[in-house]
Write a protein that holds these residues in place. Structure first.
Motif, PDB file in Angstrom:
ATOM      1  N   ALA A   8       0.817  -1.213   0.000  1.00 52.73           N
ATOM      2  CA  ALA A   8       0.000   0.000   0.000  1.00 52.73           C
ATOM      3  C   ALA A   8       0.855   1.269   0.000  1.00 52.73           C
ATOM      4  O   ALA A   8       2.032   1.258   0.377  1.00 52.73           O
ATOM      5  N   TYR A   9       0.209   2.373  -0.417  1.00 49.97           N
ATOM      6  CA  TYR A   9       0.844   3.691  -0.365  1.00 49.97           C
ATOM      7  C   TYR A   9      -0.211   4.704   0.055  1.00 49.97           C
ATOM      8  O   TYR A   9      -1.313   4.749  -0.512  1.00 49.97           O
ATOM      9  N   ASP A  10       0.104   5.519   1.057  1.00 52.22           N
ATOM     10  CA  ASP A  10      -0.809   6.532   1.564  1.00 52.22           C
ATOM     11  C   ASP A  10      -0.391   7.885   1.000  1.00 52.22           C
ATOM     12  O   ASP A  10       0.606   8.466   1.444  1.00 52.22           O
ATOM     13  N   PRO A  11      -1.133   8.421   0.023  1.00 52.88           N
ATOM     14  CA  PRO A  11      -0.735   9.691  -0.586  1.00 52.88           C
ATOM     15  C   PRO A  11      -0.826  10.880   0.373  1.00 52.88           C
ATOM     16  O   PRO A  11      -0.119  11.872   0.199  1.00 52.88           O
ATOM     17  N   GLU A  12      -1.690  10.795   1.394  1.00 55.16           N
ATOM     18  CA  GLU A  12      -1.834  11.906   2.329  1.00 55.16           C
ATOM     19  C   GLU A  12      -0.610  12.039   3.237  1.00 55.16           C
ATOM     20  O   GLU A  12      -0.101  13.135   3.453  1.00 55.16           O
ATOM     21  N   SER A  13      -0.162  10.899   3.767  1.00 54.16           N
ATOM     22  CA  SER A  13       0.998  10.931   4.652  1.00 54.16           C
ATOM     23  C   SER A  13       2.308  10.756   3.902  1.00 54.16           C
ATOM     24  O   SER A  13       3.386  11.032   4.441  1.00 54.16           O
ATOM     25  N   GLY A  14       2.200  10.266   2.647  1.00 55.34           N
ATOM     26  CA  GLY A  14       3.414  10.017   1.881  1.00 55.34           C
ATOM     27  C   GLY A  14       4.162   8.779   2.333  1.00 55.34           C
ATOM     28  O   GLY A  14       5.299   8.562   1.929  1.00 55.34           O
ATOM     29  N   GLN A  15       3.510   7.936   3.143  1.00 59.38           N
ATOM     30  CA  GLN A  15       4.160   6.739   3.652  1.00 59.38           C
ATOM     31  C   GLN A  15       3.821   5.539   2.772  1.00 59.38           C
ATOM     32  O   GLN A  15       2.670   5.352   2.376  1.00 59.38           O
ATOM     33  N   ALA A  16       4.828   4.722   2.500  1.00 56.52           N
ATOM     34  CA  ALA A  16       4.650   3.529   1.687  1.00 56.52           C
ATOM     35  C   ALA A  16       4.895   2.288   2.533  1.00 56.52           C
ATOM     36  O   ALA A  16       5.720   2.304   3.447  1.00 56.52           O
ATOM     37  N   ALA A  17       4.157   1.214   2.241  1.00 55.39           N
ATOM     38  CA  ALA A  17       4.361  -0.046   2.950  1.00 55.39           C
ATOM     39  C   ALA A  17       5.705  -0.651   2.559  1.00 55.39           C
ATOM     40  O   ALA A  17       6.344  -0.216   1.596  1.00 55.39           O
ATOM     41  N   ALA A  18       6.114  -1.668   3.314  1.00 53.53           N
ATOM     42  CA  ALA A  18       7.455  -2.238   3.134  1.00 53.53           C
ATOM     43  C   ALA A  18       7.688  -2.754   1.723  1.00 53.53           C
ATOM     44  O   ALA A  18       8.801  -2.672   1.203  1.00 53.53           O
ATOM     45  N   LEU A  19       6.641  -3.284   1.075  1.00 55.15           N
ATOM     46  CA  LEU A  19       6.805  -3.868  -0.261  1.00 55.15           C
ATOM     47  C   LEU A  19       5.996  -3.114  -1.305  1.00 55.15           C
ATOM     48  O   LEU A  19       5.504  -3.691  -2.268  1.00 55.15           O
ATOM     49  N   GLN A  20       5.862  -1.800  -1.122  1.00 56.91           N
ATOM     50  CA  GLN A  20       5.119  -0.986  -2.077  1.00 56.91           C
ATOM     51  C   GLN A  20       5.780  -1.051  -3.452  1.00 56.91           C
ATOM     52  O   GLN A  20       6.983  -0.853  -3.597  1.00 56.91           O
ATOM     53  N   GLY A  21       4.977  -1.392  -4.467  1.00 62.78           N
ATOM     54  CA  GLY A  21       5.493  -1.480  -5.820  1.00 62.78           C
ATOM     55  C   GLY A  21       6.244  -2.756  -6.122  1.00 62.78           C
ATOM     56  O   GLY A  21       6.837  -2.872  -7.197  1.00 62.78           O
ATOM     57  N   ASP A  22       6.218  -3.728  -5.207  1.00 63.68           N
ATOM     58  CA  ASP A  22       6.976  -4.962  -5.412  1.00 63.68           C
ATOM     59  C   ASP A  22       6.337  -5.792  -6.528  1.00 63.68           C
ATOM     60  O   ASP A  22       5.151  -6.130  -6.478  1.00 63.68           O
ATOM     61  N   ALA A  23       7.123  -6.148  -7.531  1.00 59.01           N
ATOM     62  CA  ALA A  23       6.611  -6.881  -8.686  1.00 59.01           C
ATOM     63  C   ALA A  23       6.192  -8.302  -8.332  1.00 59.01           C
ATOM     64  O   ALA A  23       5.263  -8.851  -8.933  1.00 59.01           O
ATOM     65  N   THR A  24       6.853  -8.916  -7.351  1.00 65.09           N
ATOM     66  CA  THR A  24       6.521 -10.288  -6.975  1.00 65.09           C
ATOM     67  C   THR A  24       5.108 -10.374  -6.417  1.00 65.09           C
ATOM     68  O   THR A  24       4.348 -11.295  -6.755  1.00 65.09           O
ATOM     69  N   LEU A  25       4.716  -9.434  -5.574  1.00 68.75           N
ATOM     70  CA  LEU A  25       3.372  -9.449  -5.009  1.00 68.75           C
ATOM     71  C   LEU A  25       2.324  -9.226  -6.090  1.00 68.75           C
ATOM     72  O   LEU A  25       1.279  -9.874  -6.106  1.00 68.75           O
ATOM     73  N   ARG A  26       2.586  -8.294  -6.997  1.00 68.05           N
ATOM     74  CA  ARG A  26       1.626  -8.039  -8.080  1.00 68.05           C
ATOM     75  C   ARG A  26       1.460  -9.272  -8.950  1.00 68.05           C
ATOM     76  O   ARG A  26       0.345  -9.620  -9.360  1.00 68.05           O
TER      77      ARG A  26
END
Length: 262
Positions: A93-111
Motif C-alpha cells: 500500500a501507499y498513503d498519498p496523504e501521509s506520503g508513507q509507503a508499505a514495506a513492499l510498495q510497488g513490489d513486482a513479486t506481489l503483483r
C-alpha cells in the motif's frame, strides 16, 4: 447389505486357556458385491462413506447428498482469497496523504502472485469447453471493484441443482480445475525454491549490501572527519602564528613611530 463373520475351532492350548473364537475378516455383501477387510470398518466400499459393522445381520443404508456443502466450500475459497488479497494490499500500500509507503510498495513479486491467483480462480476451465458451466463466474462468483470476490448463493444453488457433476468437475478436474490451478500457483509461491523464497533471499542480500555500504560510508566519514580536524588544527595554528606576527609588526611600528618623534 449383509454382513457375516467366519469362525474356526481349535483344540485348547496347553496351560488350560481356551480360544473361544478365532479372529476373522469382516465380510459384507453390498448390492451383490462381496467385500472383505481385516477390520470392522469398511472404507472405499461406498464412495465417500465408511461402514462400521456391528455384527451379523442385514441393514439398509441410504447415502444422501449433503445440502449446502458446495456453497460452504466455495464461500470458504472466496473468503480465503479475499483475506490473502487484503494482506497483499497492505504490504504494497501507499498513503498519498501521509506520503508513507508499505514495506513492499510497488513490489513486482506481489503483483504477479495476486494476478496469477486471480486468473487461476476466475479463468474458464479448458476441460469444460462447450459446457454450460466453465468458470466460477458461472457459479455466481463475481469480482468487485476493489478486486475482491463475492458469491451469489442463489446462482450457485441453481447451478448445483441443474449441473451437479459439472460443478464438481469445474472445481476438482485434475488438470485444469480451479483447485488444481490454485494449488499450482501456491506451490510455486510457497514451495521449495519458490518465488517468495527467491524474493526473500534477494531482499536479504540487498539488506546485507546496504549494511556493508553503510559500514563503508561510516569509515569514509570517519576518515573525512579526521582530515577536517587535522586541517582545522593546522589552520588554527596558522592563524595563531599570523596573530603573533601581527602583534610583532604592530609593536615594531609603534617603536619606530616613537623613535621618529624623538
Amino acid at each position: 447389505y449383509g454382513a457375516e463373520q467366519g469362525a474356526g475351532e481349535q483344540a485348547p492350548p496347553a496351560g488350560g486357556m481356551e480360544q473361544l473364537q478365532a479372529a476373522a475378516d469382516a465380510v459384507a455383501v453390498i448390492d451383490g458385491m462381496r467385500v472383505r477387510q481385516d477390520a470392522n470398518k469398511l472404507e472405499g466400499a461406498l464412495q465417500g462413506a465408511t461402514l462400521e459393522l456391528q455384527g451379523k445381520g442385514e441393514a439398509q443404508v441410504s447415502v444422501e447428498e449433503q445440502s449446502g456443502l458446495a456453497e460452504k466450500n466455495i464461500q470458504g475459497l472466496v473468503d480465503a482469497y479475499n483475506k490473502l488479497r487484503s494482506q497483499l494490499s497492505q504490504l504494497s500500500a501507499y498513503d498519498p496523504e501521509s506520503g508513507q509507503a508499505a514495506a513492499l510498495q510497488g513490489d513486482a513479486t506481489l503483483r504477479s502472485l495476486d494476478s496469477q491467483l486471480s486468473r487461476a480462480l476466475t479463468a474458464p476451465v479448458p476441460a469444460l469447453a462447450g459446457e454450460p458451466l466453465q468458470s466460477l463466474g458461472d457459479l455466481g462468483v463475481g469480482t468487485e471493484r476493489d478486486g475482491s470476490l463475492s458469491l451469489d448463493s442463489a446462482r450457485l444453488q441453481e447451478a448445483v441443482d441443474q449441473h451437479p457433476q459439472l460443478v464438481t468437475r469445474l472445481m476438482t478436474d485434475a488438470e485444469s480445475g480451479v483447485i488444481a490451478r490454485a494449488q499450482e500457483v501456491l506451490k510455486d509461491a510457497l514451495g521449495r525454491d519458490s518465488v517468495l523464497d527467491m524474493r526473500k533471499e534477494g531482499l536479504q542480500d540487498r539488506l546485507e549490501g546496504i549494511s556493508e555500504e553503510r559500514q563503508e560510508l561510516d569509515e569514509r566519514m570517519a576518515q573525512r572527519e579526521e582530515q577536517l580536524r587535522e586541517q582545522f588544527s593546522n589552520m588554527n595554528s596558522r592563524v595563531a602564528e599570523l596573530n603573533q606576527t601581527s602583534d610583532f609588526l604592530k609593536s615594531r611600528l609603534a617603536g619606530m613611530n616613537q623613535g621618529g618623534k624623538g
